[in-house]
Design a protein around this motif. Structure first.
Motif, PDB file in Angstrom:
ATOM      1  N   PRO A  51       0.808  -1.219   0.000  1.00  0.00           N
ATOM      2  CA  PRO A  51       0.000   0.000   0.000  1.00  0.00           C
ATOM      3  C   PRO A  51       0.845   1.275   0.000  1.00  0.00           C
ATOM      4  O   PRO A  51       1.918   1.330   0.598  1.00  0.00           O
ATOM      5  CB  PRO A  51      -0.823  -0.109   1.276  1.00  0.00           C
ATOM      6  CG  PRO A  51      -0.072  -1.026   2.152  1.00  0.00           C
ATOM      7  CD  PRO A  51       0.688  -1.959   1.246  1.00  0.00           C
ATOM      8  N   ALA A  52       0.322   2.264  -0.672  1.00  0.00           N
ATOM      9  CA  ALA A  52       0.937   3.597  -0.662  1.00  0.00           C
ATOM     10  C   ALA A  52       0.509   4.303   0.616  1.00  0.00           C
ATOM     11  O   ALA A  52      -0.471   3.920   1.262  1.00  0.00           O
ATOM     12  CB  ALA A  52       0.475   4.387  -1.877  1.00  0.00           C
ATOM     13  N   SER A  53       1.235   5.333   0.959  1.00  0.00           N
ATOM     14  CA  SER A  53       0.811   6.151   2.098  1.00  0.00           C
ATOM     15  C   SER A  53      -0.492   6.846   1.732  1.00  0.00           C
ATOM     16  O   SER A  53      -0.865   6.913   0.556  1.00  0.00           O
ATOM     17  CB  SER A  53       1.887   7.188   2.429  1.00  0.00           C
ATOM     18  OG  SER A  53       1.992   8.127   1.371  1.00  0.00           O
ATOM     19  N   ASP A  54      -1.177   7.369   2.738  1.00  0.00           N
ATOM     20  CA  ASP A  54      -2.428   8.076   2.461  1.00  0.00           C
ATOM     21  C   ASP A  54      -2.191   9.248   1.511  1.00  0.00           C
ATOM     22  O   ASP A  54      -2.964   9.470   0.581  1.00  0.00           O
ATOM     23  CB  ASP A  54      -3.059   8.571   3.756  1.00  0.00           C
ATOM     24  CG  ASP A  54      -3.605   7.433   4.607  1.00  0.00           C
ATOM     25  OD1 ASP A  54      -3.616   6.279   4.123  1.00  0.00           O
ATOM     26  OD2 ASP A  54      -4.009   7.695   5.754  1.00  0.00           O
ATOM     27  N   THR A  55      -1.112   9.984   1.730  1.00  0.00           N
ATOM     28  CA  THR A  55      -0.783  11.114   0.856  1.00  0.00           C
ATOM     29  C   THR A  55      -0.475  10.621  -0.555  1.00  0.00           C
ATOM     30  O   THR A  55      -0.945  11.204  -1.539  1.00  0.00           O
ATOM     31  CB  THR A  55       0.427  11.888   1.410  1.00  0.00           C
ATOM     32  OG1 THR A  55       0.123  12.302   2.750  1.00  0.00           O
ATOM     33  CG2 THR A  55       0.756  13.090   0.553  1.00  0.00           C
TER      34      THR A  55
END
Length: 179
Positions: A51-55
């Motif tokens: 997963p990517a960071s939220d940003t």
């Protein structure tokens, strides 16, 4: 100098099969972005195996939506316009060719309305270029005005009205012959 218009045609991509293909591709992609937002940002669960960071997810989602909206805008606004008047041929293909380009007798060695094979000759529709067959400005269909230019280049302008275009080309050839 513009004379009396004997043929005018405007074509756009709004009602072609390519518009539907774009929509069919865009909707699942944008839907997937919103699903990823829902899972990771609303439910708080990481989305995907890596997963990517939220940003990062927000940036990827924003860029994806901007790209899809840009393509939808492009397909909505693209327009091929061709005019034939008593002195020559004018064409534009917005947004690529914004102002009309004019071709007069000295610019054209030969012209004829002909059927063409969009996929095999030019790789499809739109603003196309191939080394063997030259440039093509087309929206849909399989008819066009083939121009052999005085500079040795080829230009094909697509049409949905081959019969009307042929009448206009014959009249233009008559006018050019009388000069």
């Amino acid at each position: 100098m513009k004379g009396k218009v004997i043929f005018r045609e405007e074509q756009n991509f709004r009602y072609t099969w390519s518009w539907w293909v774009l929509l069919i591709c865009a909707l699942p992609l944008i839907g997937g972005v919103f699903y990823a937002f829902y899972v990771q940002l609303y439910l708080g669960e990481p989305f995907g195996n890596n997963p990517a960071s939220d940003t990062g997810l927000l940036i990827i989602g924003l860029l994806t939506c901007m790209l899809m909206l840009g393509l939808l805008w492009l397909f909505q606004t693209m327009k091929l316009t061709m005019e034939i008047d008593e002195g020559g041929i004018r064409h534009s293909f917005f947004p690529y060719i914004r102002a009309f380009r004019s071709l007069r007798k000295a610019d054209v060695n030969a012209m004829n309305v002909r059927p063409y094979r969009p996929i095999t000759e030019y790789g499809g529709w739109g603003y196309r270029f191939r080394f063997r067959s030259g440039r093509a400005l087309t929206v849909s269909g399989k008819w066009g005005l083939q121009l052999e230019l005085a500079n040795g280049k080829q230009l094909l302008l697509g049409t949905q009205k081959p019969d009307d275009l042929q009448v206009a080309v014959n009249k233009l050839k008559q006018n050019w012959g009388s000069e």
